[in-house]
Scaffold this motif. Structure first.
Motif, short mmCIF file in Angstrom:
data_model
loop_
_atom_site.label_atom_id
_atom_site.label_comp_id
_atom_site.label_asym_id
_atom_site.label_seq_id
_atom_site.Cartn_x
_atom_site.Cartn_y
_atom_site.Cartn_z
N LYS A 342 -28.07 25.20 3.12
CA LYS A 342 -27.14 25.86 4.04
C LYS A 342 -25.91 24.98 4.21
N ASN A 379 -30.49 30.20 -3.70
CA ASN A 379 -30.56 30.31 -2.24
C ASN A 379 -29.61 29.33 -1.56
N SER A 381 -26.23 29.21 0.87
CA SER A 381 -25.46 30.07 1.76
C SER A 381 -24.66 29.24 2.75
N ASN A 407 -28.90 34.19 -5.83
CA ASN A 407 -28.85 34.34 -4.37
C ASN A 407 -27.90 33.33 -3.73
N ASN A 409 -24.52 33.02 -1.27
CA ASN A 409 -23.71 33.74 -0.29
C ASN A 409 -22.81 32.74 0.44
N GLU A 411 -19.05 32.15 2.17
CA GLU A 411 -17.94 32.87 2.78
C GLU A 411 -16.92 31.87 3.32
#
Length: 466
Positions: A342, A379, A381, A407, A409, A411
């Motif tokens: 993360k 994974n 993000s 996967n 993500n 932003e």
């Protein structure tokens, strides 16, 4: 580059999901070479600790049966933070190292000022190093022992030793940082001591220590095998130069778990001749992220393989997951897996930079490069501070290959994010944002040392900092 069909993607992805490299062109199951295969649900596997004695070994004081305490105070240590306790530490070490089942004890609620110290083995069996108090370095660079310019506390030639205790190792680094050429550019660039070093050792366990304000790097593992680190805390200001948290070189079978690292450089850096490195549950920030490299400086050969990062949180770092190499190097980085990460306000969340240049002057263009291949990002993000959420800046003559995204993500709070590619090929599957079509068909160059005739613009690499 040809388009990957869905069937071909499945054929390639399934073996990669739990694999590491066996050779240049194929993969071997992770368990074949001792890597841990962790699920994507974040559950802790039995691998990595395997009922490791590191987790079951009691803190000194809870079980004293069979243990022989060797207290540094008994050898003349004062522990007031002012008196020089170096000789007392050396004398206590000589005794503890020669006794089986000894505890080299640094008592709590005391501050021991210790100069550059080399604590060498081999020692008698089952030595426990219990650091419950604080060990502090002299704060004046001009007073440093000239015989040990690059090391403060160094442990070498140890086997089966435990280092633990909840204490603090404080490098008193502020004056070192102020004299660094990265802070004061009128000063010559020179190396500074590493706070804690484990060298030429095997089977060493490090648990529940705080290392802070290192003169330069905080903790280095070099030329060692089967090292386990857990519960380590690293603390230094974000502007402290070259203060890597954990630095691994020429080592194999290293596990780093449940560590919180905030510093002025890479939270974890992995360099030449390192393999089978497992990192799990890492909190990083501030800092420059988690890095493989830099590699290949001064036309050297580098080999790094079988690296896994599973579960990490990176907050406010300048880089996230980075592989950095110099032009002119040779060798390879391969079989790397970054997963379950993360990001929060990270400047360069995913970056491969084969044009790395940590130099006050421009680095000259060279054709040779460290080959980068078989890198899986899964994974991942969070938020990017800049538009370049993913950047694969690879050599025209030694392209990156088999870069796989699954996967993703990423932003940006105010603005779009994008993926940049130069001579990087691979594929993505599952949800991937920003899109990474450039991995499938990189049109920026022919990636053989000559530019595509149909391309009107040339690639100008943007170098990243150390």
């Amino acid at each position: 580059m040809s388009y990957f069909s869905p069937i071909l993607i499945l054929m390639l992805v399934v073996p990669m999901m739990g694999a590491v490299s066996k050779g240049d062109g194929d993969f071997a199951p992770a368990e074949d070479i001792g890597l841990w295969t962790a699920g994507t649900d974040g559950e802790e596997g039995q691998e990595g600790d395997e009922h490791d004695e590191l987790d079951s070994l009691p803190i000194w004081g809870s079980e004293r049966v069979g243990r022989i305490p060797v207290n540094v105070d008994s050898f003349g240590a004062v522990g007031d933070g002012v008196a020089d306790d170096t000789q007392a530490f050396l004398a206590a070490w000589e005794t503890a190292c020669s006794i089986k089942n000894a505890v080299f004890l640094v008592p709590e609620r005391r501050h021991y000022k210790v100069n550059a110290t080399r604590l060498r083995g081999p020692c008698e069996g089952k030595l426990l190093i219990q650091v419950s108090g604080t060990i502090v370095a002299p704060d004046e660079p001009k007073d440093w022992d000239p015989k040990n310019p690059r090391q403060w506390l160094s442990f070498s030639k140890l086997n089966g030793v435990r280092i633990q205790g909840g204490g603090i190792i404080d490098g008193s680094g502020s004056k070192w940082w102020a004299s660094s050429c990265k802070i004061n550019m009128t000063n010559p660039c020179r190396g500074a001591p590493t706070a804690l070093t484990i060298d030429s050792s095997s089977g060493v366990r490090v648990k529940d220590l705080t290392i802070q304000n290192a003169q330069q790097m905080h903790f280095t593992i070099s030329r060692s095998d089967a090292i386990r680190v857990s519960g380590l805390r690293v603390r230094a200001p974000s502007d402290s130069p070259n203060t890597d948290g954990i630095h691994i070189s020429e080592s194999t079978n290293v596990a780093i778990q449940n560590c919180h690292i905030g510093t002025g450089d890479d939270c974890i850096s992995i360099v030449n001749a390192s393999s089978i490195i497992k990192m799990k549950n890492i909190v990083c920030g501030p800092g420059h992220g988690i890095s493989i490299g830099s590699l290949g400086k001064d036309n050297t050969t580098a080999m790094v393989t079988a690296i896994v990062l599973d579960t990490a949180i990176l907050t406010g770092t300048t880089n996230g997951l980075r592989i950095k190499t110099w032009q002119g190097g040779s060798g390879y980085v391969k079989s790397v897996r970054f997963e379950n990460v993360k990001m929060d306000d990270v400047q360069n969340p995913i970056i491969i930079d084969q044009f790395y240049c940590d130099s006050p002057t421009s680095c000259k263009n060279q054709t040779s490069a460290v080959k980068i291949s078989q890198v899986l990002y899964r994974n991942i993000s969070g938020t990017s501070r800049t538009p370049n959420a993913m950047k694969f800046a690879c050599s025209d003559t030694v392209p990156c290959s088999n870069i796989v995204l699954n996967n993703i993500n990423l932003e940006r709070e105010n603005g779009i994010v994008e993926t940049f590619c130069n001579c990087a090929t691979g594929f993505d599957y599952g949800f991937v944002r920003p899109a990474a079509d450039c991995l499938r068909n990189d049109k920026t160059s022919r990636c053989d040392g000559t530019k595509n005739d149909n391309q009107s613009q040339t690639y100008d690499p943007i170098h990243t900092e150390l």
